[in-house]
Design a protein around this motif. Structure first.
Motif, short mmCIF file in Angstrom:
data_model
loop_
_atom_site.label_atom_id
_atom_site.label_comp_id
_atom_site.label_asym_id
_atom_site.label_seq_id
_atom_site.Cartn_x
_atom_site.Cartn_y
_atom_site.Cartn_z
N LEU A 1 21.50 3.65 -8.86
CA LEU A 1 21.45 3.02 -7.54
C LEU A 1 20.04 3.11 -6.93
CD1 LEU A 1 24.88 4.09 -6.01
CD2 LEU A 1 24.26 1.93 -7.14
N SER A 2 19.30 4.18 -7.22
CA SER A 2 17.93 4.30 -6.73
C SER A 2 17.05 3.22 -7.34
CB SER A 2 17.36 5.69 -7.07
OG SER A 2 18.07 6.71 -6.40
N ALA A 3 17.17 3.02 -8.65
CA ALA A 3 16.40 1.97 -9.31
C ALA A 3 16.79 0.58 -8.79
CB ALA A 3 16.60 2.05 -10.82
N THR A 4 18.10 0.37 -8.57
CA THR A 4 18.58 -0.92 -8.07
C THR A 4 18.04 -1.21 -6.67
OG1 THR A 4 20.62 -0.63 -9.34
CG2 THR A 4 20.64 -2.28 -7.59
N ALA A 5 18.11 -0.21 -5.79
CA ALA A 5 17.59 -0.38 -4.43
C ALA A 5 16.10 -0.67 -4.46
CB ALA A 5 17.89 0.87 -3.60
N GLY A 6 15.38 0.03 -5.32
CA GLY A 6 13.94 -0.18 -5.38
C GLY A 6 13.56 -1.59 -5.80
N ILE A 7 14.23 -2.15 -6.80
CA ILE A 7 13.84 -3.46 -7.31
C ILE A 7 14.22 -4.60 -6.36
CG2 ILE A 7 15.91 -4.04 -8.64
CD1 ILE A 7 12.30 -4.46 -9.86
N LEU A 33 12.02 6.86 -9.70
CA LEU A 33 12.54 5.57 -10.15
C LEU A 33 12.53 4.56 -9.01
CD1 LEU A 33 15.50 6.60 -12.47
CD2 LEU A 33 13.47 5.30 -13.13
N PHE A 34 12.94 5.00 -7.82
CA PHE A 34 12.93 4.10 -6.67
C PHE A 34 11.53 3.56 -6.42
CE2 PHE A 34 12.04 3.36 -2.19
CZ PHE A 34 13.00 2.41 -1.87
N TRP A 35 10.53 4.43 -6.37
CA TRP A 35 9.17 3.98 -6.05
C TRP A 35 8.60 3.09 -7.14
CZ3 TRP A 35 7.74 3.82 -1.37
CH2 TRP A 35 8.10 4.82 -0.46
N PHE A 36 8.89 3.41 -8.40
CA PHE A 36 8.38 2.56 -9.47
C PHE A 36 8.94 1.15 -9.36
CE2 PHE A 36 9.43 0.61 -13.59
CZ PHE A 36 8.15 0.24 -13.98
N PHE A 37 10.26 1.03 -9.19
CA PHE A 37 10.87 -0.29 -9.15
C PHE A 37 10.56 -1.02 -7.83
CE2 PHE A 37 13.52 1.30 -12.67
CZ PHE A 37 13.34 0.25 -13.55
N THR A 87 7.15 -2.41 -8.37
CA THR A 87 7.23 -3.54 -9.29
C THR A 87 7.81 -4.77 -8.61
OG1 THR A 87 7.54 -2.01 -11.14
CG2 THR A 87 8.16 -4.30 -11.51
N GLY A 88 8.91 -4.61 -7.86
CA GLY A 88 9.52 -5.74 -7.17
C GLY A 88 8.64 -6.33 -6.10
N SER A 89 7.64 -5.57 -5.63
CA SER A 89 6.76 -6.04 -4.56
C SER A 89 5.57 -6.86 -5.06
CB SER A 89 6.23 -4.86 -3.75
OG SER A 89 7.28 -4.14 -3.15
N VAL A 90 5.28 -6.78 -6.35
CA VAL A 90 4.10 -7.47 -6.88
C VAL A 90 4.42 -8.42 -8.02
CG1 VAL A 90 2.60 -5.55 -6.20
CG2 VAL A 90 3.56 -5.58 -8.50
N LEU A 91 5.69 -8.52 -8.38
CA LEU A 91 6.06 -9.22 -9.61
C LEU A 91 6.26 -10.72 -9.37
CD1 LEU A 91 6.68 -8.65 -12.59
CD2 LEU A 91 9.08 -8.50 -11.96
N TYR A 92 5.44 -11.53 -10.00
CA TYR A 92 5.64 -12.97 -10.06
C TYR A 92 6.03 -13.36 -11.48
CZ TYR A 92 3.53 -13.99 -5.50
OH TYR A 92 3.26 -14.08 -4.16
N GLY A 93 6.64 -14.51 -11.61
CA GLY A 93 6.93 -15.02 -12.94
C GLY A 93 8.34 -14.69 -13.39
N ALA A 135 0.83 -1.20 0.00
CA ALA A 135 0.00 0.00 0.00
C ALA A 135 0.86 1.26 0.00
CB ALA A 135 -0.92 0.00 1.22
N ILE A 136 1.94 1.23 0.80
CA ILE A 136 2.84 2.38 0.85
C ILE A 136 3.51 2.59 -0.51
CG2 ILE A 136 4.97 3.27 1.87
CD1 ILE A 136 4.19 1.79 4.44
N LEU A 137 3.94 1.48 -1.12
CA LEU A 137 4.62 1.59 -2.40
C LEU A 137 3.69 2.09 -3.48
CD1 LEU A 137 6.67 -1.73 -2.31
CD2 LEU A 137 7.50 0.58 -1.87
N MET A 138 2.45 1.60 -3.47
CA MET A 138 1.49 2.04 -4.47
C MET A 138 1.21 3.54 -4.31
SD MET A 138 0.82 -0.61 -6.32
CE MET A 138 -0.77 -0.47 -7.12
#
Length: 408
Positions: free
Chosen positions: A309-315, A233-237, A240-246, A216-219
């Motif tokens: 690094l922001s995108a990396t930390a986020g994912i 970029l951090f929040w987007f990734f 994505t990393g919090s809901v991504l299966y497959g 919820a916080i990430l969304m």
């Protein structure tokens, strides 16, 4: 090889023992992060070779339980598997050390390629490297499936569940739906056999989703603003990393819809280059986020290293969170007869997913007698002589360069 250790990860360790284990974890996963090509199925197969066959840190059954736990949570599977192994081996410090050691070398390699890409606008030629590496990867996965399958399939029921899982894979059934369906079916069957309800009130909490507060916080942090910033970029990734299966291809679908189609931050050609970087570099496929962050930082003039690094930390941060929440439950799941059946189902379904990947990879990798010979020799060296899979992959890359010189 030392005897496999099956003590719970929260058992006390003296300071010297923990220090030794942390150094071992750091050395192993840093090497894997720098050399493990081929995606999650190959990475997990290499981890099985290292921690079960080569070092005896755990039994095949324990390793399979960790695979099952990994497949039930969102995020990058091989990274989460490294984190699980670290926690199992050295507790909470091991969780952090193994995960970071696996991620960091891949990130450094991608940063170097990203700088070259921004400077020259192109990717280096790697086709011949993959020509020699891909048949080795197919052999590594098949050998690992054979070894783990012998430990996992202990009855005709589990063999049938594995066969059904494989057919469901070929039919294109959603991966998480497949895992939950097979696990629940075996849980229900065990409940019927023992004349118990399918799940007790105590077990039901183990089936509940991982807490949704983080999601919820990430969304909430994903509001759209046209400007490219490290925070966005951090929040987007992270979302994505919090809901991504497959597979990693699902990650690229998220990026296409959000960063290409909706925000227009990157082009489809740049996304294809990002996909190539993810496929052609060792370590976690999700370091694609590092490349995207670097390229977008160059476009926006906000600092390439900061955005990368922001995108990396986020994912990757959600992976550490989910393993930290679920890791302590794996021993408890196996201790329950009913939930143990559920785990058995998820294990055989996970192996079926790996087999489907191996079949697909073999179909593209074994295109001529030379690649077929590389795969055959690799299997012999793995099974008969127990050659470390890292050296085989390095050998495959070298053969690819030799073939390039010979043909070209």
């Amino acid at each position: 090889m030392s005897a496999p250790e099956s003590i719970p990860p929260d058992s006390p360790l003296d300071a010297d023992s923990r220090s030794i284990r942390l150094k071992e974890l750091a050395a192993l996963f840093f090497r894997l992060g720098a050399t493990a090509f081929g995606g999650p199925a190959v990475h997990i197969a290499m981890m099985e070779d290292e921690v079960v066959r080569q070092r005896g840190w755990m039994t095949h059954r324990r390793f399979l339980d960790l695979i099952a736990a990994t497949n039930l949570i969102p995020g990058p599977n091989s990274t989460e598997m490294a984190i699980h192994i670290g926690y199992d081996r050295a507790g909470w410090p091991g969780l952090a050390v193994a995960g970071l050691a696996f991620i960091i070398p891949a990130v450094l390699i991608v940063l170097g390629l990203s700088a070259a890409y921004v400077t020259w606008g192109d990717l280096p030629e790697t086709g011949w490297i993959l020509y020699g590496v891909k048949p080795v990867l197919a052999a590594v996965i098949l050998q690992a499936i054979w070894a783990m399958g012998r430990a996992a399939i202990r009855s005709m029921t589990l063999a049938l569940a594995g066969a059904v899982s494989f057919l469901m894979c070929l039919a294109g059934i959603n991966e998480i739906l497949l895992l939950v369906t097979i696990g629940t079916a075996l849980l229900a069957l065990e409940g019927f056999r023992s004349k118990q309800p399918p799940a007790s009130s105590q077990d039901s909490r183990l089936n509940s989703p991982v807490p949704c507060t983080l999601l919820a916080i990430l969304m909430a942090g994903s509001a759209t603003i046209a400007a490219i910033t490290p925070e966005k970029l951090f929040w987007f990734f992270a979302k994505t990393g919090s809901v991504l299966y497959g597979s990693g291809y699902v990650l690229f679908a998220f990026i296409q819809n959000e960063l290409v189609n909706r925000l227009g931050w990157m082009t489809s050609d740049e996304l294809l280059d990002a996909m190539a970087i993810g496929q052609l570099t060792p370590g976690p496929l999700f370091t694609t986020a590092t490349f995207i962050g670097y390229v977008l930082g160059a476009k926006a003039g906000t600092g390439t290293l900061l955005t990368a690094l922001s995108a990396t930390a986020g994912i990757f941060l959600p992976a550490f969170f989910f393993v930290a929440v679920t890791g302590p439950w794996v021993h408890r799941l196996r201790g329950s007869r009913l939930m143990g059946s559920f785990l058995d189902g998820v294990v055989v379904a996970s192996l079926a997913l790996m087999l489907a990947v191996a079949v697909s990879l073999a179909g593209t990798a074994l295109g001529d007698p030379y690649t077929a010979a590389i795969a055959t020799v690799s299997i012999v060296l793995l099974v008969r002589f127990h050659i470390n899979s890292t050296w085989l992959i390095a050998g495959g890359a070298a053969l690819g360069w030799v073939m390039k010189a010979w043909v070209g």
